[in-house]
Design a protein around this motif. Sequence first.
Motif, PDB file in Angstrom:
ATOM      1  N   SER A  79     -22.805  -7.844 -10.745  1.00  0.00           N
ATOM      2  CA  SER A  79     -23.289  -6.326 -11.012  1.00  0.00           C
ATOM      3  C   SER A  79     -23.984  -6.042  -9.685  1.00  0.00           C
ATOM      4  N   LYS A  80     -24.694  -6.858  -8.999  1.00  0.00           N
ATOM      5  CA  LYS A  80     -25.268  -6.443  -7.905  1.00  0.00           C
ATOM      6  C   LYS A  80     -24.725  -6.273  -6.428  1.00  0.00           C
ATOM      7  N   TRP A  81     -23.260  -6.488  -6.618  1.00  0.00           N
ATOM      8  CA  TRP A  81     -22.479  -6.394  -5.398  1.00  0.00           C
ATOM      9  C   TRP A  81     -22.163  -4.596  -5.094  1.00  0.00           C
ATOM     10  N   PRO A  82     -22.130  -4.439  -3.917  1.00  0.00           N
ATOM     11  CA  PRO A  82     -22.024  -2.926  -3.417  1.00  0.00           C
ATOM     12  C   PRO A  82     -20.574  -2.422  -4.173  1.00  0.00           C
ATOM     13  N   SER A  83     -19.711  -3.292  -4.139  1.00  0.00           N
ATOM     14  CA  SER A  83     -18.461  -2.749  -4.678  1.00  0.00           C
ATOM     15  C   SER A  83     -17.956  -3.706  -5.862  1.00  0.00           C
ATOM     16  N   PRO A  84     -17.296  -3.324  -6.870  1.00  0.00           N
ATOM     17  CA  PRO A  84     -16.986  -4.306  -7.715  1.00  0.00           C
ATOM     18  C   PRO A  84     -15.681  -5.229  -7.356  1.00  0.00           C
ATOM     19  N   ARG A  85     -15.711  -6.325  -7.837  1.00  0.00           N
ATOM     20  CA  ARG A  85     -14.780  -7.303  -7.628  1.00  0.00           C
ATOM     21  C   ARG A  85     -13.383  -6.791  -7.335  1.00  0.00           C
ATOM     22  N   GLU A  86     -12.951  -5.818  -8.372  1.00  0.00           N
ATOM     23  CA  GLU A  86     -11.415  -5.213  -8.380  1.00  0.00           C
ATOM     24  C   GLU A  86     -11.463  -4.569  -6.956  1.00  0.00           C
ATOM     25  N   SER A  87     -12.312  -3.960  -6.389  1.00  0.00           N
ATOM     26  CA  SER A  87     -12.319  -3.198  -5.044  1.00  0.00           C
ATOM     27  C   SER A  87     -11.852  -4.358  -4.107  1.00  0.00           C
ATOM     28  N   VAL A  88     -12.695  -5.345  -4.233  1.00  0.00           N
ATOM     29  CA  VAL A  88     -12.576  -6.362  -3.215  1.00  0.00           C
ATOM     30  C   VAL A  88     -11.029  -6.689  -3.238  1.00  0.00           C
ATOM     31  N   LEU A  89     -10.625  -7.151  -4.338  1.00  0.00           N
ATOM     32  CA  LEU A  89      -9.095  -7.456  -4.620  1.00  0.00           C
ATOM     33  C   LEU A  89      -8.163  -6.758  -4.154  1.00  0.00           C
ATOM     34  N   ILE A  90      -8.376  -5.407  -4.467  1.00  0.00           N
ATOM     35  CA  ILE A  90      -7.456  -4.231  -3.968  1.00  0.00           C
ATOM     36  C   ILE A  90      -7.381  -4.031  -2.743  1.00  0.00           C
ATOM     37  N   SER A  91      -8.474  -4.028  -2.006  1.00  0.00           N
ATOM     38  CA  SER A  91      -8.622  -3.870  -0.571  1.00  0.00           C
ATOM     39  C   SER A  91      -8.245  -4.822   0.006  1.00  0.00           C
ATOM     40  N   SER A  92      -8.603  -6.172  -0.284  1.00  0.00           N
ATOM     41  CA  SER A  92      -8.450  -7.298   0.611  1.00  0.00           C
ATOM     42  C   SER A  92      -6.640  -7.721   0.691  1.00  0.00           C
ATOM     43  N   LEU A  93      -6.189  -7.628  -0.455  1.00  0.00           N
ATOM     44  CA  LEU A  93      -4.662  -7.756  -0.797  1.00  0.00           C
ATOM     45  C   LEU A  93      -3.931  -7.060  -0.426  1.00  0.00           C
ATOM     46  N   LEU A  94      -4.114  -5.633  -0.263  1.00  0.00           N
ATOM     47  CA  LEU A  94      -3.170  -4.642   0.464  1.00  0.00           C
ATOM     48  C   LEU A  94      -3.512  -4.026   1.321  1.00  0.00           C
ATOM     49  N   HIS A  95      -4.548  -4.352   2.081  1.00  0.00           N
ATOM     50  CA  HIS A  95      -5.030  -3.830   3.423  1.00  0.00           C
ATOM     51  C   HIS A  95      -4.022  -3.658   4.522  1.00  0.00           C
ATOM     52  N   ASP A  96      -3.003  -4.635   4.540  1.00  0.00           N
ATOM     53  CA  ASP A  96      -1.881  -4.642   5.484  1.00  0.00           C
ATOM     54  C   ASP A  96      -0.738  -4.252   4.883  1.00  0.00           C
ATOM     55  N   ALA A  97      -0.822  -3.293   3.624  1.00  0.00           N
ATOM     56  CA  ALA A  97       0.433  -2.953   2.880  1.00  0.00           C
ATOM     57  C   ALA A  97       1.386  -2.301   4.044  1.00  0.00           C
ATOM     58  N   CYS A  98       0.904  -1.913   5.055  1.00  0.00           N
ATOM     59  CA  CYS A  98       1.571  -1.215   6.121  1.00  0.00           C
ATOM     60  C   CYS A  98       2.503  -2.047   6.799  1.00  0.00           C
ATOM     61  N   LYS A  99       2.405  -3.274   6.558  1.00  0.00           N
ATOM     62  CA  LYS A  99       3.334  -4.341   7.236  1.00  0.00           C
ATOM     63  C   LYS A  99       4.543  -4.329   6.100  1.00  0.00           C
ATOM     64  N   ILE A 100       4.571  -4.053   4.894  1.00  0.00           N
ATOM     65  CA  ILE A 100       5.781  -4.214   4.035  1.00  0.00           C
ATOM     66  C   ILE A 100       7.071  -3.542   4.330  1.00  0.00           C
ATOM     67  N   ASP A 101       7.989  -4.526   4.455  1.00  0.00           N
ATOM     68  CA  ASP A 101       9.307  -3.939   4.682  1.00  0.00           C
ATOM     69  C   ASP A 101       9.348  -3.447   6.052  1.00  0.00           C
ATOM     70  N   LYS A 102       8.812  -3.935   6.903  1.00  0.00           N
ATOM     71  CA  LYS A 102       8.905  -3.345   8.452  1.00  0.00           C
ATOM     72  C   LYS A 102       9.026  -4.412   9.412  1.00  0.00           C
ATOM     73  N   TYR A 103       8.893  -5.601   9.182  1.00  0.00           N
ATOM     74  CA  TYR A 103       9.333  -6.619  10.142  1.00  0.00           C
ATOM     75  C   TYR A 103      10.466  -7.212   9.935  1.00  0.00           C
ATOM     76  N   LYS A 104      11.362  -7.143  10.706  1.00  0.00           N
ATOM     77  CA  LYS A 104      12.842  -7.510  10.625  1.00  0.00           C
ATOM     78  C   LYS A 104      13.216  -8.698  11.135  1.00  0.00           C
ATOM     79  N   GLU A 105      13.970  -9.541  10.746  1.00  0.00           N
ATOM     80  CA  GLU A 105      14.290 -10.817  11.492  1.00  0.00           C
ATOM     81  C   GLU A 105      15.092 -10.471  12.376  1.00  0.00           C
TER      82      GLU A 105
END
Length: 265
Positions: A79-105
């Motif tokens: 409760s003392k964190w400046p952003s809630p856990r779910e914000s950490v989860l969303i921003s960390s896990l999806l910060h590189d969503a720009c790479k999805i379906d972009k790197y081709k073999e």
Amino acid sequence: LLKQTTIEENKETILGYLVNIDRKGIPQLIEALEKSDYFIAPASTKYHLCVPGGLAQHSLHVLYSCLQKMKFYYGKDESKWPSPRESVLISSLLHDACKIDKYKEGAAKTITDPQVYRLGVEWDKVDQSKLDSADRTRFMQKCLDENEAIRRDIPLEQASALIDWLTKSPLKNPMPPTPTVYHVEDSLPLGHGEASLSWVQNYIRLTNDEKLAIRWHMGPYDLSDEYGKRAYDQAQKVPLVNLLFTSDYDACYLWDCMVEEGEDE
Ligand SMILES: [Fe+2]
Ligand SMILES: [Fe+2]
């Protein structure tokens, strides 16, 4: 290479985190992730974790780093964190969503004509009866077509490494690894953080802190102009921006380099 079991565990872990987030659109976001290459894509084409499953592994490293920083700086009481856990989860896990379906073999640049010639000449010079049979099989699978001619789709860097190997002492040294290579096909070139932001917002609404953290996760490496600098200076006032940027940096240069490797090919 990441182990197949690691790739599968990472997928389960990430989905486990996301499914517990109570926000409209999360089921649709999860469905989109599962349909995409997110869990098997590399994290980059040639820098960190450029192997299948690299993107998911990198995203988890960023998440763990960011959670540890939150605890270290703000304590275990969330409760003392400046952003809630779910914000950490969303921003960390999806910060590189720009790479999805972009790197081709496949390689952006493949073997040149002089290299084709050279590789063929050097291969013919090798005493096949003395060559390690596993190396011989791998070379034939990777480099020769059905007519036993040198293939034209060998990635440029691999061609150089193979010529080097054959020129030195192939009977004493094992054949160099020939990992999967990737090239970028960007159908929506919005920019790095911007494209991640856009991808995530196709499914869920983000808080302002999450938007800023994802947009500016490259930190000062993403300052294209004076306006960018001013905007980043402003964004940095949000703790999550710095936490995510430094976690991404730690992941790229420390954690991503430490992963346990699986079997080569
Ligand atoms: Fe990134
Ligand atoms: Fe990243």
